[in-house]
Design a protein around this motif. Structure first.
Motif, PDB file in Angstrom:
ATOM      1  N   UNK A 201      80.456  33.137   7.171  1.00 43.83           N
ATOM      2  CA  UNK A 201      81.649  32.772   6.401  1.00 43.83           C
ATOM      3  C   UNK A 201      82.690  32.123   7.312  1.00 43.83           C
ATOM      4  N   UNK A 202      82.890  32.685   8.506  1.00 42.59           N
ATOM      5  CA  UNK A 202      83.891  32.085   9.381  1.00 42.59           C
ATOM      6  C   UNK A 202      83.406  30.772   9.996  1.00 42.59           C
ATOM      7  N   UNK A 203      82.090  30.591  10.077  1.00 47.12           N
ATOM      8  CA  UNK A 203      81.591  29.278  10.491  1.00 47.12           C
ATOM      9  C   UNK A 203      81.933  28.246   9.428  1.00 47.12           C
ATOM     10  N   UNK A 204      81.804  28.662   8.141  1.00 46.58           N
ATOM     11  CA  UNK A 204      82.156  27.743   7.047  1.00 46.58           C
ATOM     12  C   UNK A 204      83.664  27.442   7.091  1.00 46.58           C
ATOM     13  N   UNK A 205      84.454  28.496   7.307  1.00 49.05           N
ATOM     14  CA  UNK A 205      85.906  28.293   7.334  1.00 49.05           C
ATOM     15  C   UNK A 205      86.307  27.407   8.517  1.00 49.05           C
ATOM     16  N   UNK A 206      85.628  27.589   9.643  1.00 46.57           N
ATOM     17  CA  UNK A 206      85.919  26.754  10.811  1.00 46.57           C
ATOM     18  C   UNK A 206      85.807  25.279  10.424  1.00 46.57           C
ATOM     19  N   UNK A 207      84.768  24.974   9.661  1.00 43.47           N
ATOM     20  CA  UNK A 207      84.535  23.581   9.282  1.00 43.47           C
ATOM     21  C   UNK A 207      85.523  23.130   8.205  1.00 43.47           C
ATOM     22  N   UNK A 208      85.855  24.034   7.243  1.00 44.66           N
ATOM     23  CA  UNK A 208      86.598  23.568   6.066  1.00 44.66           C
ATOM     24  C   UNK A 208      88.088  23.906   6.079  1.00 44.66           C
ATOM     25  N   UNK A 209      88.440  25.052   6.635  1.00 42.78           N
ATOM     26  CA  UNK A 209      89.823  25.495   6.524  1.00 42.78           C
ATOM     27  C   UNK A 209      90.038  26.563   7.605  1.00 42.78           C
ATOM     28  N   UNK A 210      90.233  26.079   8.843  1.00 42.77           N
ATOM     29  CA  UNK A 210      90.159  26.977  10.001  1.00 42.77           C
ATOM     30  C   UNK A 210      91.161  28.132   9.933  1.00 42.77           C
ATOM     31  N   UNK A 211      92.336  27.873   9.342  1.00 39.79           N
ATOM     32  CA  UNK A 211      93.359  28.920   9.293  1.00 39.79           C
ATOM     33  C   UNK A 211      92.832  30.184   8.610  1.00 39.79           C
ATOM     34  N   UNK A 212      91.983  29.982   7.616  1.00 36.30           N
ATOM     35  CA  UNK A 212      91.459  31.108   6.846  1.00 36.30           C
ATOM     36  C   UNK A 212      90.558  32.019   7.679  1.00 36.30           C
ATOM     37  N   UNK A 213      90.130  31.556   8.871  1.00 35.86           N
ATOM     38  CA  UNK A 213      89.320  32.435   9.735  1.00 35.86           C
ATOM     39  C   UNK A 213      90.088  33.714  10.045  1.00 35.86           C
ATOM     40  N   UNK A 214      91.421  33.592  10.102  1.00 38.83           N
ATOM     41  CA  UNK A 214      92.249  34.757  10.453  1.00 38.83           C
ATOM     42  C   UNK A 214      92.110  35.882   9.438  1.00 38.83           C
ATOM     43  N   UNK A 215      91.745  35.516   8.207  1.00 37.09           N
ATOM     44  CA  UNK A 215      91.730  36.477   7.105  1.00 37.09           C
ATOM     45  C   UNK A 215      90.370  37.167   6.955  1.00 37.09           C
ATOM     46  N   UNK A 216      89.438  36.896   7.866  1.00 41.69           N
ATOM     47  CA  UNK A 216      88.085  37.456   7.714  1.00 41.69           C
ATOM     48  C   UNK A 216      88.104  38.981   7.666  1.00 41.69           C
ATOM     49  N   UNK A 217      87.225  39.514   6.810  1.00 42.62           N
ATOM     50  CA  UNK A 217      87.111  40.977   6.703  1.00 42.62           C
ATOM     51  C   UNK A 217      85.875  41.480   7.479  1.00 42.62           C
ATOM     52  N   UNK A 218      85.147  40.552   8.111  1.00 37.93           N
ATOM     53  CA  UNK A 218      83.916  40.930   8.822  1.00 37.93           C
ATOM     54  C   UNK A 218      84.262  41.554  10.175  1.00 37.93           C
ATOM     55  N   UNK A 219      83.677  42.747  10.486  1.00 33.83           N
ATOM     56  CA  UNK A 219      84.014  43.423  11.752  1.00 33.83           C
ATOM     57  C   UNK A 219      83.786  42.534  12.973  1.00 33.83           C
ATOM     58  N   UNK A 220      82.682  41.744  12.981  1.00 32.62           N
ATOM     59  CA  UNK A 220      82.417  40.912  14.169  1.00 32.62           C
ATOM     60  C   UNK A 220      83.532  39.882  14.375  1.00 32.62           C
ATOM     61  N   UNK A 221      84.093  39.348  13.264  1.00 28.45           N
ATOM     62  CA  UNK A 221      85.182  38.372  13.377  1.00 28.45           C
ATOM     63  C   UNK A 221      86.480  39.065  13.803  1.00 28.45           C
ATOM     64  N   UNK A 222      86.711  40.233  13.202  1.00 27.35           N
ATOM     65  CA  UNK A 222      87.960  40.953  13.505  1.00 27.35           C
ATOM     66  C   UNK A 222      88.029  41.264  15.002  1.00 27.35           C
ATOM     67  N   UNK A 223      86.879  41.676  15.576  1.00 24.78           N
ATOM     68  CA  UNK A 223      86.854  41.997  17.002  1.00 24.78           C
ATOM     69  C   UNK A 223      87.192  40.756  17.833  1.00 24.78           C
ATOM     70  N   UNK A 224      86.656  39.612  17.429  1.00 24.16           N
ATOM     71  CA  UNK A 224      86.906  38.387  18.206  1.00 24.16           C
ATOM     72  C   UNK A 224      88.348  37.900  18.050  1.00 24.16           C
ATOM     73  N   UNK A 225      88.890  38.081  16.836  1.00 22.34           N
ATOM     74  CA  UNK A 225      90.210  37.514  16.534  1.00 22.34           C
ATOM     75  C   UNK A 225      91.331  38.095  17.394  1.00 22.34           C
ATOM     76  N   UNK A 226      91.065  39.226  18.020  1.00 22.82           N
ATOM     77  CA  UNK A 226      92.073  39.837  18.891  1.00 22.82           C
ATOM     78  C   UNK A 226      92.558  38.842  19.952  1.00 22.82           C
ATOM     79  N   UNK A 227      91.651  37.967  20.388  1.00 19.10           N
ATOM     80  CA  UNK A 227      92.040  37.036  21.462  1.00 19.10           C
ATOM     81  C   UNK A 227      92.479  35.668  20.926  1.00 19.10           C
ATOM     82  N   UNK A 228      92.535  35.528  19.588  1.00 23.84           N
ATOM     83  CA  UNK A 228      92.896  34.218  19.021  1.00 23.84           C
ATOM     84  C   UNK A 228      94.353  33.888  19.324  1.00 23.84           C
ATOM     85  N   UNK A 229      94.672  32.595  19.427  1.00 19.16           N
ATOM     86  CA  UNK A 229      96.097  32.247  19.613  1.00 19.16           C
ATOM     87  C   UNK A 229      96.907  32.713  18.414  1.00 19.16           C
ATOM     88  N   UNK A 230      98.190  32.965  18.645  1.00 14.82           N
ATOM     89  CA  UNK A 230      99.028  33.522  17.581  1.00 14.82           C
ATOM     90  C   UNK A 230      99.850  32.417  16.912  1.00 14.82           C
TER      91      UNK A 230
END
Ligand code: HAM
Length: 423
Positions: A201-230
């Motif tokens: 899902x976040x791969x799809x969002x990366x391509x279509x609407x990157x901002x929405x990656x922040x809203x992922x409910x998937x544990x693997x994404x949530x763990x990675x998002x800790x280091x995302x720019x703010x």
């Protein structure tokens, strides 16, 4: 042939013992009346717009890259070849109506509210439907932070009035489109090397609407998002000042909130403030949400006009009230249910019913011709305060037997005094 309601829809029916709150029409009337009343107090007037709008209006306003437009709209083409979409939310249609009817020429600030169904092709589950209902409000023409605070206060005030407590207001700012462009660049640069570790899902969002990656409910994404720019590091000064002022107004109004820097919401039209209201009993399903959309009216062909609003899911309010065990209001029933015994009494009851109704008494009569027991059961089902029993003896004397359905006490009342006895 038996038909079921279409998948993800349900019928709203008269109250009956054991009926789910979501299917109880009396509770819907109560919710709607409560929302209308609080809107009146805040100076909002009702707007009703069509449940379908042009395909382009909905797709462009909500945003082509959003989940709603990518996966959930009901799109169709009419016999006359018009491409239409069942509205998945209320805001786009209200903005279209604001512009079509040039409401901006009538007053500098328009405060509009609406209640109605919306359609999203979602995987149905408890609290998620293909036809759901929202109560929403939109405040147009005011760009100051006090408008943001008012709209949030209105949403919270509605829940409080219903008796729903223990809610969380999640709050964020998504700034201006310009500052977001810079942020999205940084976010994509950060995400690109991590894509193999991210959900599909976040791969799809990366391509279509990157901002929405922040809203992922998937544990693997949530763990990675800790280091995302703010996002907040990319906000311009004016956006930051606006957000600070909104928060300070909320504090002044005694409305607690939780700042959530990853709250981005599922629409492209938002600018600055976004918020969501959650109840612990609904898990990650929001009770309601909203935000500011300063470019939307211009995008649908009107003059540049700021706007902010919200939509509250009404099914979810009923579910939350049910889950938290809040007492629903008692529905008011009939004053009287007429029970004729025999043919002559039936004829007399028809005119008695008409007379009582013309005198303003809420009443009904038995149409089954069945036993007394069945007639009294109907009186109970209709929550009638009194049963009015009329047989040959009563008819001969010009009286009726009035039975109090709560105490079971009975008294004889002359027919001409009946409406006075039924209060
Ligand atoms: P939304 O967050 O998509 O916002 O929807 C508002 C609320 O509608 C949700 O919080 C939820 O309670 C309810 N809802 C949405 N989809 C469903 C569904 N499939 N089943 C049950 N309930 C649902 C909007 O629609 C924006 N137009 C809000 C807004 C108004 N923003 C500015 N103005």
């Amino acid at each position: 042939m038996r038909y079921a309601p279409p998948k993800g829809t349900y019928d709203i029916l008269p109250s009956a013992p054991g009926r789910d709150a979501v299917q109880n029409s009396a509770l819907w009337q109560w919710l709607e009346a409560s929302f209308r009343e609080i809107c009146r107090q805040y100076g909002y007037a009702e707007i009703r717009t069509p449940i379908f709008e042009s395909h382009d209006l909905i797709h462009r306003s909500v945003g082509e890259g959003t989940d709603i437009v990518a996966k959930e709209t009901f799109d169709f083409v009419t016999k006359g070849n018009d491409a239409l979409t069942l509205r998945p939310e209320g805001t786009a249609g209200v903005m279209r109506a604001y512009v079509s009817n040039r409401l901006y020429t009538e007053r500098p600030v328009s405060k509009l509210y609406y209640i109605g169904p919306n359609f999203r092709y979602e995987r149905p589950q408890k609290g998620r439907y293909r036809q759901h209902h929202q109560a929403g409000a939109e405040l147009l023409g005011a760009s100051g932070p006090e408008a943001d605070a008012e709209v949030i206060a209105l949403a919270c005030g509605f829940y409080a009035r219903l008796g729903l407590t223990d809610l969380k207001v999640k709050l964020n700012t998504v700034g201006t489109p310009e500052s977001r462009v810079e942020y999205v660049k940084a976010l994509r640069a950060w995400a690109e090397p991590l894509l193999p570790q991210m959900s599909g899902e976040n791969n799809r969002r990366f391509a279509q609407n990157a901002l929405r990656m922040l809203d992922s409910k998937e544990p693997q994404d949530i763990a990675l998002l800790v280091t995302a720019p703010s996002l907040s590091d990319y906000l311009d000064e004016a956006s930051q000042a606006h957000f600070t002022a909104v928060k300070s107004y909320l504090t002044t109004m005694g409305l607690p909130y939780d700042e959530d820097p990853r709250l981005v919401r599922g629409f492209d039209y938002y600018t600055h403030t976004v918020f969501e209201i959650q109840s612990g009993v609904l898990g990650d399903k929001a009770l309601g949400g909203g935000g500011r959309y300063n470019g939307l009216i211009e995008a649908v062909g009107g003059p540049a006009t700021p706007g902010i609003g919200f939509g509250l899911g009404l099914e979810r309010v009923l579910l939350a009230l049910e889950e938290t065990g809040v007492a629903f209001p008692k529905t008011s029933g009939l004053a009287a249910f007429l029970c004729p015994l025999g043919e002559a009494a039936r004829v007399a009851c028809v005119s008695l019913l008409a007379r009582l109704r013309s005198e303003g008494v809420a009443c009904d009569m038995d149409y089954t011709g069945r036993r007394m027991k069945v007639m009294l059961e109907q009186a109970d089902q209709n929550q009638a305060r009194f049963a009015v029993i009329l047989g040959d003896d009563e008819l001969a004397q010009g009286v009726a037997t009035v039975r109090d359905m709560l105490t079971k006490a009975q008294e004889t009342v002359p027919l001409e005094n009946l409406s006075k006895a039924l209060v």
